[in-house]
Scaffold this motif. Structure first.
Motif, PDB file in Angstrom:
ATOM      1  N   THR A 128       3.687   0.823 -13.030  1.00 48.03           N
ATOM      2  CA  THR A 128       2.765   1.897 -13.391  1.00 48.03           C
ATOM      3  C   THR A 128       1.652   1.320 -14.261  1.00 48.03           C
ATOM      4  O   THR A 128       1.923   0.636 -15.252  1.00 48.03           O
ATOM      5  N   ARG A 136      -0.249  12.045  -3.926  1.00 49.09           N
ATOM      6  CA  ARG A 136       0.821  11.165  -3.468  1.00 49.09           C
ATOM      7  C   ARG A 136       0.322  10.302  -2.314  1.00 49.09           C
ATOM      8  O   ARG A 136      -0.457  10.744  -1.480  1.00 49.09           O
ATOM      9  N   LEU A 151       5.541   0.820   1.197  1.00 44.62           N
ATOM     10  CA  LEU A 151       5.297   1.636   0.024  1.00 44.62           C
ATOM     11  C   LEU A 151       6.211   2.860   0.061  1.00 44.62           C
ATOM     12  O   LEU A 151       6.287   3.566   1.072  1.00 44.62           O
ATOM     13  N   ASP A 157       7.555   7.863  -4.578  1.00 46.06           N
ATOM     14  CA  ASP A 157       7.471   7.227  -5.893  1.00 46.06           C
ATOM     15  C   ASP A 157       6.161   6.471  -6.073  1.00 46.06           C
ATOM     16  O   ASP A 157       6.065   5.576  -6.916  1.00 46.06           O
ATOM     17  N   SER A 158       5.155   6.841  -5.299  1.00 49.94           N
ATOM     18  CA  SER A 158       3.848   6.184  -5.401  1.00 49.94           C
ATOM     19  C   SER A 158       2.763   7.257  -5.424  1.00 49.94           C
ATOM     20  O   SER A 158       2.675   8.086  -4.519  1.00 49.94           O
ATOM     21  N   SER A 196       8.569  -1.794  -8.708  1.00 50.71           N
ATOM     22  CA  SER A 196       7.712  -0.694  -9.136  1.00 50.71           C
ATOM     23  C   SER A 196       6.863  -1.090 -10.336  1.00 50.71           C
ATOM     24  O   SER A 196       7.280  -1.910 -11.164  1.00 50.71           O
ATOM     25  N   GLN A 214       0.953   4.788  -9.964  1.00 56.93           N
ATOM     26  CA  GLN A 214       2.334   4.329  -9.866  1.00 56.93           C
ATOM     27  C   GLN A 214       2.577   3.828  -8.447  1.00 56.93           C
ATOM     28  O   GLN A 214       2.306   4.541  -7.470  1.00 56.93           O
ATOM     29  N   LEU A 215       3.075   2.607  -8.322  1.00 59.09           N
ATOM     30  CA  LEU A 215       3.326   1.997  -7.018  1.00 59.09           C
ATOM     31  C   LEU A 215       4.774   1.505  -6.964  1.00 59.09           C
ATOM     32  O   LEU A 215       5.235   0.821  -7.868  1.00 59.09           O
ATOM     33  N   THR A 216       5.463   1.853  -5.890  1.00 61.41           N
ATOM     34  CA  THR A 216       6.844   1.417  -5.696  1.00 61.41           C
ATOM     35  C   THR A 216       7.000   0.881  -4.279  1.00 61.41           C
ATOM     36  O   THR A 216       6.588   1.544  -3.316  1.00 61.41           O
TER      37      THR A 216
END
Length: 229
Positions: A183, A85, A213, A217-218, A181, A135-137
């Motif tokens: 992915t 994470r 960030l 969720d990343s 977001s 995954q980047l949010t």
């Protein structure tokens, strides 16, 4: 002699057409199998990453874990899987920081992996083909400019294995602005028994003020898809 030669020539052409047809069908079949494998692997990987990001420490004995598997089965699956994470919500250029998270009685890194916090490197201890995703949010905390944020995963030879670019829109303020977001995923081959992966970031602009960030969720996930024990 002439009929024999023509017969042989016709037979050769027939065999050649059969071989061409066989090779074509084989290639198509392999392509379909590859696409099917990715279709199965991607939801599985993202589901595990999502479950892990929200997972709290729990005793796995005698009960089902967050993935719906018994503890022995989960341990078997997890040896081939690693999930890290993001740890820094501020958007900075350079090497990205990650951390493992609590999973049952252990961490979210299987026995085939180790993470070096000082060098910010994920060590992969087995050769094979791997499904890897990022995954980047992002969320806007005030008035945010538009721009692009890119995370790339490099191997020990400093070659890109995966690149994920997120386009961030200009946002007038945090009220009513939805998170952004994305992915990204790829299947890679690591030929060496000892491989290293590192994530680096860059921007399209000098700064992306007020974008942050979302840590829960990343993340970065990887699991073995060929050669699993």
């Amino acid at each position: 002699m002439s009929p024999d030669v023509e017969s042989q020539s016709s037979g050769a052409r027939s065999r050649s057409r059969c071989l061409d047809t066989f090779l074509t069908v084989s290639v198509i079949a392999l392509f379909v199998m590859f696409i099917f494998a990715l279709a199965v692997a991607l939801p599985f990987a993202i589901n595990i990453g999502s479950e892990m990001s929200a997972l709290k420490t729990r005793d796995a004995e005698g009960q089902k874990n967050a993935l719906g598997m018994d503890a022995p089965e989960a341990a078997y699956k997890m040896q081939n899987f690693a999930y890290l994470r993001a740890t820094n919500s501020e958007l900075t250029k350079g090497v990205m920081d990650w951390e493992s998270i609590l999973y049952g009685k252990g961490q979210s890194i299987g026995s085939m992996y180790s993470y070096d916090k000082n060098q910010r490197v994920l060590n992969v201890n087995k050769a094979g083909s791997y499904f890897m995703y990022v995954q980047l949010t992002f969320s806007c905390t005030h008035i945010c400019p538009s721009g692009q944020f890119t995370t790339s995963i490099y191997n020990r030879d400093d070659k890109k294995q995966l690149t994920c670019t997120v386009s961030l829109p200009e946002t007038p303020g945090m009220n009513g602005s939805a998170p952004v977001s994305r992915t990204c995923w790829h299947v890679i081959t690591l030929p060496d028994q000892q491989s290293r992966l590192i994530a680096k970031t860059e921007f399209s602009k000098q700064t992306l003020n007020h974008w942050k960030l979302e840590l829960n969720d990343s993340g970065f996930g990887i699991f073995l898809v060929d050669g699993a024990a």
